[in-house]
Design an enzyme around this catalytic site. Structure first.
Site, PDB file in Angstrom:
ATOM      1  N   THR A 171       0.678  -1.179  -0.151  1.00 31.79           N
ATOM      2  CA  THR A 171       0.201  -0.181   0.052  1.00 31.79           C
ATOM      3  C   THR A 171       0.856   1.245   0.124  1.00 31.79           C
ATOM      4  O   THR A 171       1.875   1.372   0.664  1.00 31.79           O
ATOM      5  CB  THR A 171      -0.819  -0.137   1.248  1.00 31.79           C
ATOM      6  OG1 THR A 171      -1.877  -1.027   1.035  1.00 31.79           O
ATOM      7  CG2 THR A 171      -1.689   1.447   1.375  1.00 31.79           C
ATOM      8  N   GLU A 209       9.765  -4.097  -2.694  1.00 32.75           N
ATOM      9  CA  GLU A 209      10.226  -5.342  -1.864  1.00 32.75           C
ATOM     10  C   GLU A 209      11.013  -6.194  -2.880  1.00 32.75           C
ATOM     11  O   GLU A 209      10.505  -6.555  -3.876  1.00 32.75           O
ATOM     12  CB  GLU A 209       8.692  -6.058  -1.603  1.00 32.75           C
ATOM     13  CG  GLU A 209       8.076  -5.513  -0.392  1.00 32.75           C
ATOM     14  CD  GLU A 209       6.625  -5.966  -0.291  1.00 32.75           C
ATOM     15  OE1 GLU A 209       6.308  -6.761  -1.245  1.00 32.75           O
ATOM     16  OE2 GLU A 209       6.095  -5.583   0.823  1.00 32.75           O
ATOM     17  N   ASN A 213       6.453 -11.990   0.404  1.00 25.87           N
ATOM     18  CA  ASN A 213       4.755 -12.023  -0.056  1.00 25.87           C
ATOM     19  C   ASN A 213       4.083 -13.375   0.196  1.00 25.87           C
ATOM     20  O   ASN A 213       3.101 -13.311   0.202  1.00 25.87           O
ATOM     21  CB  ASN A 213       4.718 -11.350  -1.307  1.00 25.87           C
ATOM     22  CG  ASN A 213       4.795  -9.602  -1.217  1.00 25.87           C
ATOM     23  OD1 ASN A 213       3.976  -9.195  -0.805  1.00 25.87           O
ATOM     24  ND2 ASN A 213       5.699  -9.338  -1.886  1.00 25.87           N
ATOM     25  N   SER A 247      -0.044 -14.366   7.163  1.00 22.71           N
ATOM     26  CA  SER A 247      -0.055 -15.487   8.324  1.00 22.71           C
ATOM     27  C   SER A 247       1.060 -15.131   9.319  1.00 22.71           C
ATOM     28  O   SER A 247       1.193 -15.781  10.148  1.00 22.71           O
ATOM     29  CB  SER A 247      -0.139 -16.904   8.027  1.00 22.71           C
ATOM     30  OG  SER A 247       0.952 -16.806   6.957  1.00 22.71           O
TER      31      SER A 247
END
Lengths: 217, 229
Positions: free
Chosen positions: B1, B92, B224, B229
């Site tokens: 985001t 990332e 990712n 989790s």
């Protein structure tokens, strides 16, 4: 598989002289993130005696998160005169239904109380995991810790306070993203500062506010 | 985001601040891509509190003070571009920061759409990670854009890799004709952390768009694979 270059040199110090006057900021840990040393809540408030103007550009994703909807509504209700923002990281408050909207409004309301406003007028942003509800009581408690009378108040115009706020925006970011500079228009000197975050799920298509769904106050 | 805020002590009316911010975002944050996925939460807000201006100085307004407004909008846009680039640099798993320039298109929208497509192509981005000057993937991606106001003429397109160190660019396609690529030189450029891919549409238009993207690495998948989790 190769190791990427270090990115820490992009984390630059900022000088107090380049920060815009009349704003106070803070960043703190309120408990959204598991890591107790990681900031996850930022608040920025304008204390200028003049009216503050506000604007925003928002995702055009059909599944707009609750804070996206609430911030657009606040811009509409205040006619672009919002003067503060509150940001949490660690939980996106997205696809969280009615409870998500109530939580986003609660964040705005509590932040507005910090400067005596009765109606919610703080812009709200959230980032993190989609589909999880905010631990709103922890967030509200942390916002209240910034009341003028509170001994825990850390809102400040200092560069270090801005840096802490920038850290509170971070999710998978490897460095806080904050910049500030000065500029002149018509012989008058002004300052501009910015904080942003983002490392993944990045392909924004944003536009100005639209009123696109009924919201509850 | 993507989240961001831009704060200034300049005095600006709400409608003009919104106008300037929309202009700035269109040319900055709306021109970056890490992985091609649009978030549910992307937001950029701006606050202008006028704290640096005496009370008798009116707010900057698009209608009544157009020169001051344009100066402010330019400052805001350049500042937003700097902030937007930081996000791509921190993409990332990213090891490369790549500027994709599309020039000489018929319209800005055409140029922007082509640059966006190239910047989000998984095959282009994995080639960037592998430091492979795979201009064929760049062309293929460019040519896949549908509905341009003027269709791409393959015989007029040129592609170059431009290093960030000021040394000479490496043309790999000129007017639709492939050049014999100096692979040693190509490797030198693609080993850099920063470089540019320039796609000259060669159209009779003169519109240009820039996009900022990064490579796609194994590390992106690792980060990712278990984010929730």
């Amino acid at each position: 598989m190769k190791t990427g270059p270090s990115k820490q040199h992009f984390a630059l110090p900022i000088s107090e002289a380049s920060l815009p006057k009349g704003f106070v900021a803070t960043g703190l840990h309120c408990g959204v993130k598991k890591d107790a040393t990681a900031n996850d809540l930022a608040i920025i408030i304008s204390e200028s005696p003049r009216e503050t103007s506000a604007a925003g550009c928002f995702t055009k994703n059909a599944f707009q998160a609750a804070p996206v909807c609430v911030s657009q509504e606040i811009l509409r209700r205040t006619n672009g005169r919002a003067r503060s923002l509150v940001v949490n990281s660690g939980c996106a408050n997205a696809v969280t239904g009615e409870q998500g909207l109530q939580d986003a409004w609660a964040m705005s309301q509590e932040t507005s109380h910090l400067y005596g406003a009765q109606e919610p007028s703080a812009l709200v942003m959230s980032t993190g995991v989609i589909g999880q509800k905010l631990p709103i009581s922890k967030i509200v408690t942390a916002i209240k810790s910034q009341a003028r009378s509170a001994a825990t108040r850390s809102l400040s115009p200092s560069a270090s306070a801005w840096q802490e706020a920038a850290k509170a925006f971070m999710t998978t970011d490897t460095f806080p993203k904050i910049r500030a500079r000065t500029f002149s228009i018509g012989g008058a000197d002004y300052r501009i500062a910015g904080i942003d975050k983002g490392a993944g799920m990045i392909h924004p298509i944003m536009g100005p506010p639209v009123a696109n769904r009924p919201l509850h106050a | 985001t993507l989240l961001g805020c831009i704060l200034t002590d300049a005095p600006v009316t709400p409608s003009s601040l919104q106008s300037a911010l929309t202009h700035a975002v269109d040319r900055s944050f709306n021109c970056i891509s890490v992985d091609g996925d649009m978030s549910t939460n992307d937001t950029i807000v701006a606050l202008a509190n006028g704290a640096a201006a005496p009370d008798d100085i009116p707010e900057i307004d698009e209608e009544t003070a157009p020169d001051a407004f344009l100066a402010f909008r330019t400052e805001l846009t350049n500042f937003a571009i700097d902030l937007a680039k930081l996000v791509v640099r921190d993409g990332e798993g990213a090891t490369k920061f790549v500027t994709v320039t599309v020039k000489n298109a018929a319209t800005y929208e055409d140029a922007h759409r082509i640059a966006s497509k190239v910047s989000t192509s998984a095959l282009v981005k994995t080639a960037l990670y592998g430091e492979d000057a795979n201009w064929g993937r760049i062309l293929s991606s460019s040519g896949s854009v549908q509905g341009l106001s003027v269709p791409i003429n393959p015989a007029r397109v040129s592609v170059s890799f431009i290093p960030s160190d000021g040394t000479a660019a490496l043309p790999v396609l000129v007017n639709g004709e492939p050049k014999i690529v100096d692979e040693v030189r190509a490797k030198e450029i693609l080993e850099l952390d920063d470089f540019e891919v320039c796609i000259d549409i060669g159209d009779f238009g003169s519109q240009q768009a820039k996009y900022w993207t990064c490579d796609l690495s194994y590390e992106y998948v690792r980060i990712n694979g278990d984010y929730r989790s």
